[in-house]
Design a protein around this motif. Structure first.
Motif, PDB file in Angstrom:
ATOM      1  N   ALA A  56       0.831  -1.209   0.000  1.00 17.58           N
ATOM      2  CA  ALA A  56       0.000   0.000   0.000  1.00 17.58           C
ATOM      3  C   ALA A  56       0.861   1.254   0.000  1.00 17.58           C
ATOM      4  O   ALA A  56       0.541   2.246  -0.671  1.00 17.58           O
ATOM      5  CB  ALA A  56      -0.935  -0.001   1.214  1.00 17.58           C
ATOM      6  N   VAL A  57       1.977   1.232   0.724  1.00 23.56           N
ATOM      7  CA  VAL A  57       2.898   2.369   0.737  1.00 23.56           C
ATOM      8  C   VAL A  57       3.491   2.575  -0.656  1.00 23.56           C
ATOM      9  O   VAL A  57       3.551   3.706  -1.160  1.00 23.56           O
ATOM     10  CB  VAL A  57       4.012   2.167   1.796  1.00 23.56           C
ATOM     11  N   GLU A  58       3.930   1.512  -1.293  1.00 24.02           N
ATOM     12  CA  GLU A  58       4.516   1.624  -2.629  1.00 24.02           C
ATOM     13  C   GLU A  58       3.484   2.101  -3.652  1.00 24.02           C
ATOM     14  O   GLU A  58       3.797   2.891  -4.539  1.00 24.02           O
ATOM     15  CB  GLU A  58       5.129   0.293  -3.062  1.00 24.02           C
ATOM     16  N   THR A  59       2.266   1.629  -3.519  1.00 21.86           N
ATOM     17  CA  THR A  59       1.196   2.076  -4.419  1.00 21.86           C
ATOM     18  C   THR A  59       0.948   3.568  -4.249  1.00 21.86           C
ATOM     19  O   THR A  59       0.789   4.296  -5.236  1.00 21.86           O
ATOM     20  CB  THR A  59      -0.096   1.284  -4.151  1.00 21.86           C
ATOM     21  N   ALA A  60       0.917   4.032  -3.017  1.00 23.04           N
ATOM     22  CA  ALA A  60       0.695   5.457  -2.759  1.00 23.04           C
ATOM     23  C   ALA A  60       1.861   6.292  -3.280  1.00 23.04           C
ATOM     24  O   ALA A  60       1.647   7.378  -3.843  1.00 23.04           O
ATOM     25  CB  ALA A  60       0.488   5.696  -1.261  1.00 23.04           C
ATOM     26  N   ARG A  61       3.078   5.807  -3.120  1.00 23.79           N
ATOM     27  CA  ARG A  61       4.242   6.539  -3.652  1.00 23.79           C
ATOM     28  C   ARG A  61       4.188   6.595  -5.181  1.00 23.79           C
ATOM     29  O   ARG A  61       4.523   7.606  -5.785  1.00 23.79           O
ATOM     30  CB  ARG A  61       5.541   5.885  -3.184  1.00 23.79           C
ATOM     31  N   SER A  62       3.764   5.509  -5.802  1.00 21.71           N
ATOM     32  CA  SER A  62       3.628   5.490  -7.259  1.00 21.71           C
ATOM     33  C   SER A  62       2.561   6.471  -7.722  1.00 21.71           C
ATOM     34  O   SER A  62       2.716   7.128  -8.755  1.00 21.71           O
ATOM     35  CB  SER A  62       3.278   4.080  -7.743  1.00 21.71           C
ATOM     36  N   ALA A  63       1.484   6.576  -6.965  1.00 21.29           N
ATOM     37  CA  ALA A  63       0.425   7.533  -7.313  1.00 21.29           C
ATOM     38  C   ALA A  63       0.951   8.964  -7.250  1.00 21.29           C
ATOM     39  O   ALA A  63       0.620   9.794  -8.112  1.00 21.29           O
ATOM     40  CB  ALA A  63      -0.770   7.364  -6.380  1.00 21.29           C
ATOM     41  N   GLN A 163      -1.580   7.565   5.381  1.00 20.20           N
ATOM     42  CA  GLN A 163      -2.376   6.518   6.003  1.00 20.20           C
ATOM     43  C   GLN A 163      -1.693   5.157   5.863  1.00 20.20           C
ATOM     44  O   GLN A 163      -1.663   4.372   6.805  1.00 20.20           O
ATOM     45  CB  GLN A 163      -3.763   6.475   5.381  1.00 20.20           C
ATOM     46  N   ALA A 164      -1.123   4.896   4.703  1.00 20.35           N
ATOM     47  CA  ALA A 164      -0.432   3.627   4.492  1.00 20.35           C
ATOM     48  C   ALA A 164       0.787   3.505   5.403  1.00 20.35           C
ATOM     49  O   ALA A 164       1.075   2.418   5.932  1.00 20.35           O
ATOM     50  CB  ALA A 164      -0.013   3.483   3.029  1.00 20.35           C
ATOM     51  N   LEU A 165       1.490   4.610   5.627  1.00 18.70           N
ATOM     52  CA  LEU A 165       2.645   4.599   6.536  1.00 18.70           C
ATOM     53  C   LEU A 165       2.201   4.334   7.972  1.00 18.70           C
ATOM     54  O   LEU A 165       2.878   3.618   8.717  1.00 18.70           O
ATOM     55  CB  LEU A 165       3.421   5.912   6.429  1.00 18.70           C
ATOM     56  N   VAL A 166       1.068   4.910   8.358  1.00 22.05           N
ATOM     57  CA  VAL A 166       0.544   4.653   9.711  1.00 22.05           C
ATOM     58  C   VAL A 166       0.191   3.176   9.864  1.00 22.05           C
ATOM     59  O   VAL A 166       0.526   2.557  10.881  1.00 22.05           O
ATOM     60  CB  VAL A 166      -0.688   5.557   9.977  1.00 22.05           C
ATOM     61  N   GLU A 167      -0.462   2.620   8.842  1.00 19.06           N
ATOM     62  CA  GLU A 167      -0.813   1.189   8.911  1.00 19.06           C
ATOM     63  C   GLU A 167       0.447   0.318   8.947  1.00 19.06           C
ATOM     64  O   GLU A 167       0.469  -0.687   9.641  1.00 19.06           O
ATOM     65  CB  GLU A 167      -1.694   0.809   7.722  1.00 19.06           C
ATOM     66  N   LEU A 168       1.478   0.731   8.237  1.00 22.17           N
ATOM     67  CA  LEU A 168       2.733  -0.017   8.267  1.00 22.17           C
ATOM     68  C   LEU A 168       3.367   0.046   9.662  1.00 22.17           C
ATOM     69  O   LEU A 168       3.885  -0.953  10.158  1.00 22.17           O
ATOM     70  CB  LEU A 168       3.703   0.516   7.213  1.00 22.17           C
TER      71      LEU A 168
END
Length: 172
Positions: A56-63, A163-168
């Motif tokens: 999810a973090v990588e997907t958000a960074r790609s976005a 949000q993805a970083l928080v979940e990580l």
């Protein structure tokens, strides 16, 4: 002998347990402590498999990278729209000049130029005015995309990354 040292086979050992549940569901990946080890608040106890959170973090960074690329494309589109406006303005000016000359010729004598040529020049002016209006609308659309849509998408992508970083972080 056993008078002062009683014994029994029916004993219950009393101990205290505390259930520790992570904020995310998953398989325990690594344990950092051993049984009966003294821990303090904030010490890591274990990690939960974080594969989906990392994705999810990588997907958000790609976005976010995709939006940065869209900024570059939109800036190029704006330059193109500016060129379209300049071209439409010059063509409209040329059409108005042609109409003006033909109107002067008609004023000099109705037999010097046909009505069809004057009507064609008027239609050309109307067509160029429409082209200019379309070019201006295109430029406004590209500016709105650049000034409103892309910043909103960028904020959304940044919030998704946060949000993805928080979940990580919840996996440890």
């Amino acid at each position: 002998i056993f008078y002062y040292h009683p014994s029994t086979t029916n004993v219950t050992s009393i101990f205290r347990t505390i259930t520790i549940l992570p904020e995310v569901r998953g398989r325990v990946d690594q344990v950092f402590i051993k049984n009966n080890q003294l821990v303090k608040a904030g010490d890591p106890l274990f990690t939960v498999d974080s594969t989906s959170q990392e994705a999810a973090v990588e997907t958000a960074r790609s976005a976010l990278k995709e939006i940065e690329a869209q900024y570059s494309i939109a800036k190029t589109d704006l330059e193109e729209a500016e060129g379209g406006v300049a071209s439409a303005e010059s063509q409209l000016a040329q059409a108005r000049d042609d109409l003006s000359r033909k109107m002067e010729i008609v004023a000099g004598g109705p037999d010097l130029i046909s009505e069809q040529e004057v009507e064609t020049a008027k239609n050309q002016v109307d067509s160029m005015e429409g082209a200019l209006t379309a070019a201006l609308a295109n430029r406004a659309e590209v500016r709105a995309f650049l000034d409103i849509v892309l910043p909103a998408r960028q904020r959304t992508a940044q919030d998704t990354l946060d949000q993805a970083l928080v979940e990580l972080d919840k996996t440890k």
